[in-house]
Design a protein around this motif. Structure first.
Motif, PDB file in Angstrom:
ATOM      1  N   SER A 134     -13.105  -6.209   7.153  1.00  0.00           N
ATOM      2  CA  SER A 134     -13.416  -6.873   8.325  1.00  0.00           C
ATOM      3  C   SER A 134     -13.439  -8.068   8.644  1.00  0.00           C
ATOM      4  O   SER A 134     -14.462  -8.637   8.473  1.00  0.00           O
ATOM      5  CB  SER A 134     -14.115  -5.347   9.197  1.00  0.00           C
ATOM      6  OG  SER A 134     -13.588  -6.303  10.318  1.00  0.00           O
TER       7      SER A 134
ATOM      8  N   GLN B 147      -8.222  -2.007  -0.375  1.00  0.00           N
ATOM      9  CA  GLN B 147      -9.210  -1.760   0.824  1.00  0.00           C
ATOM     10  C   GLN B 147     -10.059  -2.909   1.394  1.00  0.00           C
ATOM     11  O   GLN B 147      -9.707  -4.227   1.204  1.00  0.00           O
ATOM     12  CB  GLN B 147     -10.728  -1.832  -0.102  1.00  0.00           C
ATOM     13  CG  GLN B 147     -12.407  -0.960   1.147  1.00  0.00           C
ATOM     14  CD  GLN B 147     -13.192  -0.886   0.867  1.00  0.00           C
ATOM     15  OE1 GLN B 147     -13.292  -1.124  -0.225  1.00  0.00           O
ATOM     16  NE2 GLN B 147     -14.309  -0.452   1.547  1.00  0.00           N
ATOM     17  N   ASN B 148      -9.651  -3.305   2.820  1.00  0.00           N
ATOM     18  CA  ASN B 148      -9.568  -3.890   3.958  1.00  0.00           C
ATOM     19  C   ASN B 148     -11.556  -4.272   4.427  1.00  0.00           C
ATOM     20  O   ASN B 148     -12.037  -3.137   4.097  1.00  0.00           O
ATOM     21  CB  ASN B 148      -9.236  -3.627   5.340  1.00  0.00           C
ATOM     22  CG  ASN B 148      -7.635  -3.504   5.924  1.00  0.00           C
ATOM     23  OD1 ASN B 148      -6.860  -3.620   4.727  1.00  0.00           O
ATOM     24  ND2 ASN B 148      -7.582  -4.228   6.656  1.00  0.00           N
TER      25      ASN B 148
ATOM     26  N   PHE C 144      -9.242  -8.483   2.420  1.00  0.00           N
ATOM     27  CA  PHE C 144      -9.390  -7.610   0.878  1.00  0.00           C
ATOM     28  C   PHE C 144      -9.843  -7.428   0.005  1.00  0.00           C
ATOM     29  O   PHE C 144     -10.274  -8.421  -0.431  1.00  0.00           O
ATOM     30  CB  PHE C 144      -7.642  -7.462   0.921  1.00  0.00           C
ATOM     31  CG  PHE C 144      -6.527  -7.393   1.660  1.00  0.00           C
ATOM     32  CD1 PHE C 144      -6.766  -6.201   3.039  1.00  0.00           C
ATOM     33  CD2 PHE C 144      -5.950  -8.642   1.555  1.00  0.00           C
ATOM     34  CE1 PHE C 144      -5.902  -6.413   3.938  1.00  0.00           C
ATOM     35  CE2 PHE C 144      -5.218  -8.759   3.755  1.00  0.00           C
ATOM     36  CZ  PHE C 144      -5.121  -7.993   3.982  1.00  0.00           C
ATOM     37  N   THR C 145      -9.929  -6.718  -1.267  1.00  0.00           N
ATOM     38  CA  THR C 145     -10.428  -6.158  -1.962  1.00  0.00           C
ATOM     39  C   THR C 145      -9.643  -5.513  -2.562  1.00  0.00           C
ATOM     40  O   THR C 145      -9.074  -4.301  -2.555  1.00  0.00           O
ATOM     41  CB  THR C 145     -12.138  -5.697  -1.815  1.00  0.00           C
ATOM     42  OG1 THR C 145     -12.626  -6.665  -3.614  1.00  0.00           O
ATOM     43  CG2 THR C 145     -12.126  -4.611  -1.320  1.00  0.00           C
ATOM     44  N   ARG C 146      -9.810  -5.239  -4.151  1.00  0.00           N
ATOM     45  CA  ARG C 146      -8.779  -4.479  -4.935  1.00  0.00           C
ATOM     46  C   ARG C 146     -10.076  -3.598  -5.534  1.00  0.00           C
ATOM     47  O   ARG C 146     -11.279  -3.163  -6.028  1.00  0.00           O
ATOM     48  CB  ARG C 146      -8.476  -5.442  -6.498  1.00  0.00           C
ATOM     49  CG  ARG C 146      -7.582  -4.183  -7.137  1.00  0.00           C
ATOM     50  CD  ARG C 146      -7.353  -4.734  -8.471  1.00  0.00           C
ATOM     51  NE  ARG C 146      -8.340  -4.228  -9.401  1.00  0.00           N
ATOM     52  CZ  ARG C 146      -9.140  -4.717 -10.191  1.00  0.00           C
ATOM     53  NH1 ARG C 146      -8.229  -6.514 -10.216  1.00  0.00           N
ATOM     54  NH2 ARG C 146      -9.684  -4.339 -11.410  1.00  0.00           N
ATOM     55  N   MET C 147      -9.856  -1.872  -5.452  1.00  0.00           N
ATOM     56  CA  MET C 147     -10.733  -0.572  -6.017  1.00  0.00           C
ATOM     57  C   MET C 147      -9.501  -0.298  -6.685  1.00  0.00           C
ATOM     58  O   MET C 147      -8.859  -0.285  -7.260  1.00  0.00           O
ATOM     59  CB  MET C 147     -10.674   0.436  -4.360  1.00  0.00           C
ATOM     60  CG  MET C 147     -10.937  -0.050  -3.280  1.00  0.00           C
ATOM     61  SD  MET C 147     -10.363   1.191  -1.847  1.00  0.00           S
ATOM     62  CE  MET C 147     -10.879   2.495  -2.095  1.00  0.00           C
TER      63      MET C 147
ATOM     64  N   PRO D 184      -6.530   4.974  -2.920  1.00  0.00           N
ATOM     65  CA  PRO D 184      -5.858   3.955  -2.485  1.00  0.00           C
ATOM     66  C   PRO D 184      -6.386   2.650  -3.229  1.00  0.00           C
ATOM     67  O   PRO D 184      -7.507   3.815  -4.438  1.00  0.00           O
ATOM     68  CB  PRO D 184      -6.483   3.406  -0.536  1.00  0.00           C
ATOM     69  CG  PRO D 184      -6.993   4.513  -0.426  1.00  0.00           C
ATOM     70  CD  PRO D 184      -6.839   6.045  -1.764  1.00  0.00           C
TER      71      PRO D 184
ATOM     72  N   GLU E  27       0.322   4.166  -2.737  1.00  0.00           N
ATOM     73  CA  GLU E  27      -0.053   5.516  -3.017  1.00  0.00           C
ATOM     74  C   GLU E  27       1.373   6.401  -2.134  1.00  0.00           C
ATOM     75  O   GLU E  27       0.952   7.287  -2.028  1.00  0.00           O
ATOM     76  CB  GLU E  27      -0.974   5.389  -1.094  1.00  0.00           C
ATOM     77  CG  GLU E  27      -1.824   4.771  -1.514  1.00  0.00           C
ATOM     78  CD  GLU E  27      -2.005   4.191  -0.046  1.00  0.00           C
ATOM     79  OE1 GLU E  27      -3.036   4.803   0.876  1.00  0.00           O
ATOM     80  OE2 GLU E  27      -2.815   2.407  -0.026  1.00  0.00           O
TER      81      GLU E  27
ATOM     82  N   ARG F 136       0.882  -1.439  -0.255  1.00  0.00           N
ATOM     83  CA  ARG F 136      -0.023  -0.330   0.326  1.00  0.00           C
ATOM     84  C   ARG F 136       0.257   1.299  -0.251  1.00  0.00           C
ATOM     85  O   ARG F 136       0.320   2.137  -1.098  1.00  0.00           O
ATOM     86  CB  ARG F 136      -1.242   0.212   1.231  1.00  0.00           C
ATOM     87  CG  ARG F 136      -2.674  -0.214   0.801  1.00  0.00           C
ATOM     88  CD  ARG F 136      -3.148  -1.156   2.124  1.00  0.00           C
ATOM     89  NE  ARG F 136      -4.286  -1.096   1.757  1.00  0.00           N
ATOM     90  CZ  ARG F 136      -5.087  -1.805   3.189  1.00  0.00           C
ATOM     91  NH1 ARG F 136      -4.365  -2.028   4.111  1.00  0.00           N
ATOM     92  NH2 ARG F 136      -6.461  -1.671   2.860  1.00  0.00           N
TER      93      ARG F 136
END
Length: 225
Positions: free
Chosen positions: A215, A212-213, A219-222, A209, A203, A199
């Protein structure tokens, strides 16, 4: 539906793959050794080849290199228990279009075959692009826009996996298996440490970003517009 050739010496694995792909409507031939697979590839017309990395008689990469030297550009997906990044690079350089580590989910295999069939002929996926983000799997480099990311091999592998899973939630267990080749989930913050480093590189130029976390899951990709 497509005509597919499976070259796999493990009868149990071959049976599972054959049943699944045929159940999806594909016509699938099977060869159990390197030489048999090479003959089958030359004697018939296939839309994609699925071949094991380690085969009796002739190594899977040797089969693929011989086919490429003969001008055969049929898309090829390599299956292998050898899942580290060096092996993937070796498979791509031998003429492979994609690489899937064992053990694998049959659904993922089918999805990767579908992706190969959609790809223009003769263009192996050695460069991945999402918006302004680009990585070169052969050169081992990554860029976001014009900025070089300076990725380490594990970071490159981690980012490549996320880029291939658009809109999907990637669990830590999936990353341990795919990126670290673990068949269990260790009690460790190893993934979070690597994702944190990745990350910071993504960045570093003040960009938005990309990871993305989710919870408690992963994770997932933005998208990178």
């Amino acid at each position: 539906m497509a005509r597919l050739l499976l070259i796999e010496d493990d009868a149990e694995t071959a049976g599972d793959v054959l049943d699944d792909l045929r159940g999806r409507g594909h016509t699938v031939g099977w060869a159990a050794t390197g030489p048999e697979g090479a003959r089958a590839a030359r004697d018939d017309v296939w839309e994609a080849i699925i071949l094991d990395r380690l085969l009796p008689g002739q190594d899977g990469l040797g089969v693929l290199q011989d086919l490429r030297r003969d001008g055969d550009r049929t898309p090829a997906l390599i299956l292998s228990a050898l899942g580290d990044v060096d092996e993937r690079i070796r498979g791509l350089r031998a003429g492979g279009d994609d690489y899937l580590a064992k053990p694998f989910a049959l659904g993922e295999l089918a999805a990767r075959i579908e992706a190969l069939l959609r790809r223009p002929a003769g263009r192996p996926e050695t460069v991945l692009r999402v918006g302004r983000l680009e990585i070169d799997l052969i050169a081992g480099t990554g860029r976001r826009g014009t900025r070089d990311l300076g990725l380490l091999p594990r970071e490159l592998k981690l980012l490549a996996y996320l880029m291939r899973c658009p809109g999907q939630i990637v669990t830590r267990a999936m990353l341990f298996e795919e990126v670290w080749n673990y068949r269990f989930t260790p009690k460790s913050n190893l993934i979070d440490v690597h994702v944190g480093r990745l990350r910071r590189k993504l960045e570093a130029g003040g960009e938005a970003p990309l990871i993305q976390n989710v919870s408690g899951i992963g994770f997932t990709r933005m998208p990178d517009a």
